[in-house]
Design a protein around this motif. Structure first.
Motif, PDB file in Angstrom:
ATOM      1  N   ASN A  56     -39.562  49.165   8.332  1.00 31.74           N
ATOM      2  CA  ASN A  56     -40.274  49.266   9.626  1.00 31.74           C
ATOM      3  C   ASN A  56     -39.392  48.648  10.830  1.00 31.74           C
ATOM      4  N   SER A  57     -37.928  49.308  10.641  1.00 33.72           N
ATOM      5  CA  SER A  57     -36.785  48.924  11.913  1.00 33.72           C
ATOM      6  C   SER A  57     -35.737  50.283  11.588  1.00 33.72           C
ATOM      7  N   VAL A  58     -35.115  50.719  12.719  1.00 32.52           N
ATOM      8  CA  VAL A  58     -34.411  52.081  12.828  1.00 32.52           C
ATOM      9  C   VAL A  58     -33.413  51.509  12.932  1.00 32.52           C
ATOM     10  N   GLU A  59     -31.863  51.990  12.799  1.00 33.93           N
ATOM     11  CA  GLU A  59     -30.523  51.321  12.624  1.00 33.93           C
ATOM     12  C   GLU A  59     -30.043  53.031  12.779  1.00 33.93           C
ATOM     13  N   THR A  60     -28.480  53.422  13.701  1.00 36.42           N
ATOM     14  CA  THR A  60     -28.030  53.953  13.343  1.00 36.42           C
ATOM     15  C   THR A  60     -26.283  53.265  13.249  1.00 36.42           C
ATOM     16  N   PHE A  61     -26.058  54.597  12.879  1.00 38.62           N
ATOM     17  CA  PHE A  61     -24.271  54.365  12.010  1.00 38.62           C
ATOM     18  C   PHE A  61     -23.786  55.043  11.860  1.00 38.62           C
ATOM     19  N   ILE A  62     -22.043  55.137  12.039  1.00 34.51           N
ATOM     20  CA  ILE A  62     -21.583  56.164  12.530  1.00 34.51           C
ATOM     21  C   ILE A  62     -20.726  55.761  11.296  1.00 34.51           C
ATOM     22  N   LEU A  63     -19.958  58.031  11.459  1.00 35.37           N
ATOM     23  CA  LEU A  63     -18.790  58.091   9.931  1.00 35.37           C
ATOM     24  C   LEU A  63     -18.240  57.762  10.563  1.00 35.37           C
ATOM     25  N   ASP A  64     -17.257  56.574   9.974  1.00 34.19           N
ATOM     26  CA  ASP A  64     -15.447  56.476  10.048  1.00 34.19           C
ATOM     27  C   ASP A  64     -15.004  57.617   9.572  1.00 34.19           C
ATOM     28  N   ARG A  65     -14.157  58.110   9.862  1.00 37.55           N
ATOM     29  CA  ARG A  65     -13.809  58.920   8.765  1.00 37.55           C
ATOM     30  C   ARG A  65     -12.974  58.622   7.953  1.00 37.55           C
ATOM     31  N   ARG A  66     -12.441  58.066   8.987  1.00 38.72           N
ATOM     32  CA  ARG A  66     -10.774  57.181   7.834  1.00 38.72           C
ATOM     33  C   ARG A  66     -11.318  56.769   6.531  1.00 38.72           C
ATOM     34  N   ARG A  67     -12.430  55.867   7.310  1.00 37.55           N
ATOM     35  CA  ARG A  67     -12.638  54.994   5.842  1.00 37.55           C
ATOM     36  C   ARG A  67     -13.855  55.959   4.700  1.00 37.55           C
ATOM     37  N   ARG A  68     -14.514  56.798   5.381  1.00 35.28           N
ATOM     38  CA  ARG A  68     -15.474  57.698   4.804  1.00 35.28           C
ATOM     39  C   ARG A  68     -16.104  57.049   4.306  1.00 35.28           C
ATOM     40  N   GLU A  69     -16.832  55.854   5.063  1.00 35.70           N
ATOM     41  CA  GLU A  69     -18.107  55.344   5.424  1.00 35.70           C
ATOM     42  C   GLU A  69     -18.909  54.936   6.391  1.00 35.70           C
ATOM     43  N   PHE A  70     -20.475  55.339   5.959  1.00 33.55           N
ATOM     44  CA  PHE A  70     -21.286  54.443   7.663  1.00 33.55           C
ATOM     45  C   PHE A  70     -21.000  52.903   8.439  1.00 33.55           C
ATOM     46  N   LEU A  71     -20.873  53.125   9.578  1.00 32.34           N
ATOM     47  CA  LEU A  71     -21.091  51.133   9.840  1.00 32.34           C
ATOM     48  C   LEU A  71     -22.321  51.616  11.339  1.00 32.34           C
ATOM     49  N   LEU A  72     -22.681  50.283  11.293  1.00 28.99           N
ATOM     50  CA  LEU A  72     -23.846  50.090  11.895  1.00 28.99           C
ATOM     51  C   LEU A  72     -23.336  50.156  13.432  1.00 28.99           C
ATOM     52  N   ILE A  73     -24.302  50.928  14.017  1.00 32.19           N
ATOM     53  CA  ILE A  73     -23.465  50.560  15.432  1.00 32.19           C
ATOM     54  C   ILE A  73     -25.023  50.222  15.951  1.00 32.19           C
ATOM     55  N   ALA A  74     -26.125  50.821  15.619  1.00 29.56           N
ATOM     56  CA  ALA A  74     -27.381  49.715  16.315  1.00 29.56           C
ATOM     57  C   ALA A  74     -28.711  49.274  15.511  1.00 29.56           C
ATOM     58  N   ARG A  75     -29.204  48.047  16.058  1.00 29.71           N
ATOM     59  CA  ARG A  75     -30.093  47.674  14.933  1.00 29.71           C
ATOM     60  C   ARG A  75     -31.377  47.716  15.647  1.00 29.71           C
ATOM     61  N   GLY A  76     -32.239  47.846  15.171  1.00 27.44           N
ATOM     62  CA  GLY A  76     -33.622  47.599  15.380  1.00 27.44           C
ATOM     63  C   GLY A  76     -34.098  48.369  16.899  1.00 27.44           C
ATOM     64  N   VAL A  77     -33.342  50.065  16.897  1.00 29.92           N
ATOM     65  CA  VAL A  77     -33.491  51.076  18.051  1.00 29.92           C
ATOM     66  C   VAL A  77     -35.396  50.924  19.237  1.00 29.92           C
ATOM     67  N   LYS A  78     -34.782  50.779  19.897  1.00 29.68           N
ATOM     68  CA  LYS A  78     -36.107  50.592  20.702  1.00 29.68           C
ATOM     69  C   LYS A  78     -36.864  52.204  21.575  1.00 29.68           C
ATOM     70  N   ILE A  79     -37.269  52.898  21.558  1.00 33.32           N
ATOM     71  CA  ILE A  79     -37.282  54.180  21.923  1.00 33.32           C
ATOM     72  C   ILE A  79     -37.702  53.352  24.177  1.00 33.32           C
ATOM     73  N   ALA A  80     -37.680  53.659  24.876  1.00 38.07           N
ATOM     74  CA  ALA A  80     -37.890  53.425  26.722  1.00 38.07           C
ATOM     75  C   ALA A  80     -39.323  54.068  26.080  1.00 38.07           C
ATOM     76  N   PRO A  81     -40.174  52.779  26.988  1.00 40.35           N
ATOM     77  CA  PRO A  81     -41.321  53.571  26.521  1.00 40.35           C
ATOM     78  C   PRO A  81     -42.344  54.357  27.592  1.00 40.35           C
TER      79      PRO A  81
END
Ligand code: FBP
Length: 345
Positions: free
Chosen positions: A167-192
């Protein structure tokens, strides 16, 4: 940036307690691992022998490029080792059964919008995960509300993963050096309500009445009956449009139109519209055909197309309202439609 949590730690927390939680986490992990490989291949392009050459036509008449087939192979290999009963990919006619007894089914567009790569424009992977029903293959023909998770990866200046889970939307960015995705935004909400729309306007003459009426009212803005002057964007890449909506709102439309082959729009229900609709709704937005909520639709065929209108609640509601106000018999009419019902009146 949020707290830099790894995707794996997020999955362990967010999937805990969900039905088939560990299996769902593993499937998302498998897709994300394949997407890291795919991000490298896309970035290398011709350096890795990817030239965009035409390799054939898929069962639905779409051209397949070398990169489409490579992406399909990578996702299939990754998912074969996860808890997947069957996979439906844009690149093959029928679902493939991996393990009848596994708990999940995956619909996937391994590489959406590959035509954009020639111009170095963002492309993506879109996926939808649902629990396997009693009969593996009929799982794909349940409504979109059956999905338990969905997401997409954008391969652009940055590689970004958008994930709808629990029930929640999160975004992650790929850290190319570590080769893993890291959280950048939690509980994303679209402007109404953001006065911005995205549509391929070159199809104006082919649109049905309600879509034409909506866009014409947006274009008229405050010179017409509008409360705002609208901005327009069209990238021609579904994942990039969806990410923009999550970041700043607005409405995206790929409607049905009068061109041959577009009676039900262009985008596919199972691996484009369903996952996008889940993401939009869990982020506080909406997704409709104009007349029906996307998540309530069930596919009749594996590659069924569907009109897709998604984004900020206000924009999607306005498009739906205009569909209600204009009878289907007026579809395709050239008559001015504002007189029947104004959006902003
Ligand atoms: P494919 O599914 O054929 O790859 O195409 C999908 C897509 O590229 C979407 O990403 C995009 O929204 C749409 O087609 C653009 O269509 P058009 O070229 O008609 O504007």
């Amino acid at each position: 940036m949020d707290d830099g949590m790894t995707l794996r730690s997020h999955l362990d927390q967010a999937a805990a307690g969900l039905p088939n939680g560990p299996a769902v986490a593993d499937v998302i992990s498998a897709i994300s691992a394949a997407s890291i490989e795919l991000a490298d291949l896309i970035a290398d392009g011709p350096l890795a022998g990817i030239t965009g050459r035409f390799e054939g036509i898929n069962s639905d008449g779409d051209q397949q490029k070398d990169i489409d087939l490579a992406a399909d192979g990578m996702m299939r290999r990754a998912l074969r080792n996860a808890a997947v009963a069957a996979i439906l990919s844009e690149e093959s006619e029928l679902p493939e059964v991996f393990d009848n007894g596994a708990p999940l089914c995956v619909a996937i567009d391994p590489l959406d919008g590959s035509a954009n790569l020639e111009n170095n424009i963002s492309v993506g992977t879109i996926f939808s995960i649902r629990p396997r029903g009693n009969d593996v293959l009929s799982t794909f023909f349940e409504p979109g509300t059956a999905q338990c998770a969905a997401g997409f990866v954008v391969y652009g200046p940055q590689t970004i993963l958008v994930l709808a889970l629990n029930n929640s939307v999160e975004t992650f960015i790929l850290d190319r050096r570590r080769r893993e995705f890291l959280l950048i935004a939690r509980g994303v909400k679209i402007a109404p309500s953001t006065p911005e729309f995205a549509i391929n306007a070159s199809n104006h003459r082919h649109w049905h009445g309600p879509v034409r009426a909506y866009i014409d009212e947006c274009l008229a803005g405050t010179k017409g009956n509008g409360e705002a002057d609208f901005n327009m964007r069209w990238i021609g890449s579904l994942v990039a449009e969806a990410l923009r909506i999550l970041v700043r709102g607005g409405v995206f439309l790929y409607p049905a139109d009068a061109r041959p082959g577009y009676r039900e729009g262009r985008l596919r229900l199972l691996y484009e519209a369903h996952p996008m609709a889940l993401i939009m709704e869990w982020a506080g937005g909406d997704a409709t055909t104009g007349r029906r909520r996307i998540l309530e639709l069930a596919a009749r065929t594996p590659h069924q197309r569907v009109p897709l209108i998604m984004g900020s609640k206000r924009g999607v509601r306005d498009v739906a309202a205009i569909h209600e106000g204009i009878e289907p018999m007026f579809d395709n009419s050239d008559a001015p439609l504002f007189a029947r019902r104004g959006l902003f009146r």
